[in-house]
Design an enzyme around this catalytic site. Structure first.
Site, PDB file in Angstrom:
ATOM      1  N   ASP A 223       0.624  -1.251   0.080  1.00  0.00           N
ATOM      2  CA  ASP A 223       0.155  -0.315   0.073  1.00  0.00           C
ATOM      3  C   ASP A 223       1.196   1.291  -0.117  1.00  0.00           C
ATOM      4  O   ASP A 223       1.886   1.397   1.116  1.00  0.00           O
ATOM      5  CB  ASP A 223      -0.698  -0.281   1.133  1.00  0.00           C
ATOM      6  CG  ASP A 223      -1.920   0.788   1.611  1.00  0.00           C
ATOM      7  OD1 ASP A 223      -2.621   0.939   0.061  1.00  0.00           O
ATOM      8  OD2 ASP A 223      -1.973   1.648   2.383  1.00  0.00           O
ATOM      9  N   GLU A 277       1.382  -0.623  -5.008  1.00  0.00           N
ATOM     10  CA  GLU A 277       0.547   0.453  -5.496  1.00  0.00           C
ATOM     11  C   GLU A 277       1.783   1.454  -5.125  1.00  0.00           C
ATOM     12  O   GLU A 277       2.206   2.344  -4.827  1.00  0.00           O
ATOM     13  CB  GLU A 277      -0.544   0.976  -3.770  1.00  0.00           C
ATOM     14  CG  GLU A 277      -1.567   1.557  -4.618  1.00  0.00           C
ATOM     15  CD  GLU A 277      -2.192   2.380  -3.342  1.00  0.00           C
ATOM     16  OE1 GLU A 277      -3.255   3.331  -3.672  1.00  0.00           O
ATOM     17  OE2 GLU A 277      -1.350   2.419  -2.842  1.00  0.00           O
TER      18      GLU A 277
HETATM   19  C1  NOJ Z   1      -4.484   2.939  -1.252  1.00  0.00           C
HETATM   20  C2  NOJ Z   1      -5.709   2.173  -1.097  1.00  0.00           C
HETATM   21  O1  NOJ Z   1      -6.146   1.274  -1.653  1.00  0.00           O
HETATM   22  C3  NOJ Z   1      -7.045   3.322   0.281  1.00  0.00           C
HETATM   23  O2  NOJ Z   1      -7.932   2.350   0.025  1.00  0.00           O
HETATM   24  C4  NOJ Z   1      -6.526   3.723   1.158  1.00  0.00           C
HETATM   25  O3  NOJ Z   1      -7.213   4.226   1.923  1.00  0.00           O
HETATM   26  C5  NOJ Z   1      -5.134   4.258   0.840  1.00  0.00           C
HETATM   27  N1  NOJ Z   1      -3.764   3.911   0.368  1.00  0.00           N
HETATM   28  C6  NOJ Z   1      -4.200   4.947   2.042  1.00  0.00           C
HETATM   29  O4  NOJ Z   1      -3.676   3.814   2.641  1.00  0.00           O
END
Ligand code: NOJ
Length: 585
Positions: A223, A277
């Site tokens: 993440d 991500e």
């Molecule tokens: C990316 C995640 O996909 C999202 O859902 C989240 O709110 C943020 N990162 C913070 O962790």
């Protein structure tokens, strides 16, 4: 690793293990809270997923990525983690997660979990200890605590803007009630950022990786992977110029973190993968994370954000493939996820590009057009080289739910925008499985689901769509099964097919490419129908061909070229479609 867990880790490798599985894999994203509810409380859980593994097997997926399933106060849908080594009691138990990983593997489906290294929950014992220990304590060094500016320290330390809008620092209160230090949170105040310069933080996360790899997970989705490291000088954005100089994003020091993680992944049997991500606009800096000793893949958000249209898609695909080639990593193809507007809704709008800051209530959409395009886009991305992500419900053609009662919206993006941004709950509504009324088989009995499902979803249930040969579910089933059967698809070369035989589709609205000698994918992003190339048989089309055998607008087809004619430039527009279109609109 002790002997007992080593055995478990070894069991995590499927019998017929392909070390390159991740280069072509189809990965289905399960948002646990909204996939299926086993215990009837209206919230999805692991029992629900275990009961539906057969559905995912039939769909034809290779792996499941689970959004965070850890104990969490759910200030941000589970991205505020209280304990990285357990399961939220609303979802089940650690033992159930272990059984789920094994059950899935027995069906040939690998498990990818979500790790959240940038921040933790403010209820996590580390943050609670830091608050209690006070300024200057070692407990606070694991975070970004800082005195405020100005005489009384009541000015915010920096004006960095949160990805959820608004400020990124919150002031604490000292035990005696006086105003204290500020702490950094790039998201909500309930998600304090960790200090990745601290050795405890690095050790802890490396240990968390081992904890889950020991339990058989095949990979981790990382993440906010480009945010972990901050400039300790706390400059304002733009104060230091040049690549890698942003105070909170894409800093060069990050690569060492992921090299260490890769070494851990590589120390396990089978191939355990790191999926980033990464929202980094510079594509070369993006693919730097995918060098052979760093992550395996990262989400390709450039493609996701592009507006509908052959030129914009082609530009994105070309740039993506060109940037990935030098590092030897495959691309990923992602049409949506739990953060973005569902494709059926997005592609039916006037402006079909995606941007978080553009999200508003009440933007008109044409759901029928959107569905045609979303189905065509599914054929397109499944035919491109690399791995494919499918967000739960996209295989049902679910639209974004845009009329959730405001008081039921939970997403902090909605609140932090002052109620202007509808937030992300519209793509997180519990899936419809069966029946004519809510909860549509999501929960046993008549439970009220955590977000209400639209009544209109009675025609979109898995049960209804399974019985309809032309449904989006059956289109996805066919395309995933074909993709598995056709060796040209998945990882490998792509050749643009610009020299389409004249009379065949070569309009600017058409995107055409070949994979191998005999497979071709044609996407008609315009509104007018186009002829198919001569000597093409249709393997699959997202919308039926019209009465003259032409591909309608906003549709895509997978084609099998006649061996003899596969390189032909024959100008006769002979349509030799030998198979009926495999799907109806
Ligand atoms: C990316 C995640 O996909 C999202 O859902 C989240 O709110 C943020 N990162 C913070 O962790």
């Amino acid at each position: 690793m002790d002997t007992e867990v080593l055995t478990r880790a070894e069991r995590a490798v499927p019998a017929s293990d392909d070390p390159l599985w991740w280069r072509s894999a189809v990965i289905y994203q399960v948002y646990v809270r909204s996939f299926a509810d086993g215990n009837g409380d209206g919230t999805g859980d692991l029992a629900g997923v275990r009961a539906r593994l057969g559905y995912l097997k039939d769909l034809g997926v290779d792996a499941i990525w689970f959004n965070p399933w850890y104990p969490s106060p759910m200030a941000d849908g589970g991205y505020d983690v209280q304990d990285y080594r357990d399961i939220d009691p609303r979802f089940g138990t650690l033992e159930e997660a272990e059984l789920l990983i094994q059950d899935a593997l027995a069906l040939g489906i690998r498990t990818i979990i979500d790790v959240v290294p940038n921040h933790i929950s403010d209820q996590h014992p580390w943050f609670q200890a830091a608050l209690a220990a006070g300024p200057g304590s070692p407990e606070r060094e694991r975070f970004w605590f800082h005195p405020g500016k100005g005489e009384n320290g009541d000015e915010i330390p920096t004006h960095w803007v949160s990805s959820f809008q608004g400020e990124t620092w919150t002031r604490t209160t000292n035990p005696d009630g006086t105003p204290g230090e500020w702490y950094l949170h790039m998201f909500t105040p309930e998600q304090p950022d960790l200090n990745w310069n601290h050795p405890d933080v690095r050790r802890e996360h490396e240990d968390i990786l081992r904890f889950w790899f020991d339990r058989g997970v095949a990979g981790v989705r990382i993440d906010s992977a480009a945010l972990l490291i901050k400039d300790p000088d706390l400059p304002e954005v733009g104060e230091k110029q040049g690549p890698g100089q942003h105070p909170t994003e894409d800093r060069d020091e990050l690569h060492d973190v992921y090299r260490a993680w890769r070494a851990i992944a590589d120390s396990y049997p089978g191939t355990r993968v790191l999926v980033g991500e990464i929202w980094v606009p510079d594509i070369v800096r993006f693919t730097n994370y995918l060098r052979p000793d760093e992550m395996h893949t990262a989400f390709n958000f450039d493609f996701l954000a592009r507006p509908w249209g052959a030129a914009s898609f082609r530009e994105s695909i070309e740039q993506t493939l060109a940037a990935h080639a030098p590092v030897g990593a495959p691309s990923t193809w992602v049409l949506s996820n739990h953060d973005v507007t569902r494709p059926v809704t997005r592609y039916g709008r006037e402006d079909t590009a995606f941007a978080f800051l553009k999200k508003r209530f009440g933007v008109p959409t044409d759901p029928e057009l959107g569905l045609h395009r979303a189905r065509a886009a599914a054929l397109l991305v499944a035919a491109l080289p690399g791995s494919l992500y499918i967000y739960q419900g996209d295989e049902l053609g679910l639209p974004e739910v845009e009329d959730l009662p405001r008081e039921l919206i939970q997403d902090p993006m909605h609140y932090r925008s002052g109620g202007i941004d509808p937030g992300r709950d519209g793509c997180r509504v519990p899936l419809p499985w069966s029946g004519d009324a809510a909860p549509f088989g999501f929960s046993p009995g008549r439970a009220r689901t955590w977000l209400p499902q639209p009544e209109a979803w009675r025609t979109l249930t898995v049960q209804a769509q399974a019985a309809d040969p032309g449904s989006t579910l059956n289109l996805y089933r066919r395309l995933l099964h074909l993709r598995r059967q056709l060796p040209e698809l998945g990882d490998g070369p792509l050749e643009w097919w610009d020299a389409l035989p004249s009379g065949a589709a070569s309009a600017p609205d058409v995107l055409a490419f070949r994979r191998g000698e005999r497979f071709a994918c044609l996407v008609n992003t315009g509104d007018a129908s186009v002829p198919l190339p001569p000597d093409a048989s249709v393997l699959l089309s997202s919308t039926p061909l019209d009465e003259s055998g032409r591909l309608p607008g906003n549709a895509a087809a997978w084609l099998r070229m006649d061996a003899a004619a596969s390189r032909s430039t024959d100008s006769t527009p002979r349509i030799t479609t030998t198979e009926p279109p495999a799907s109806r609109g």
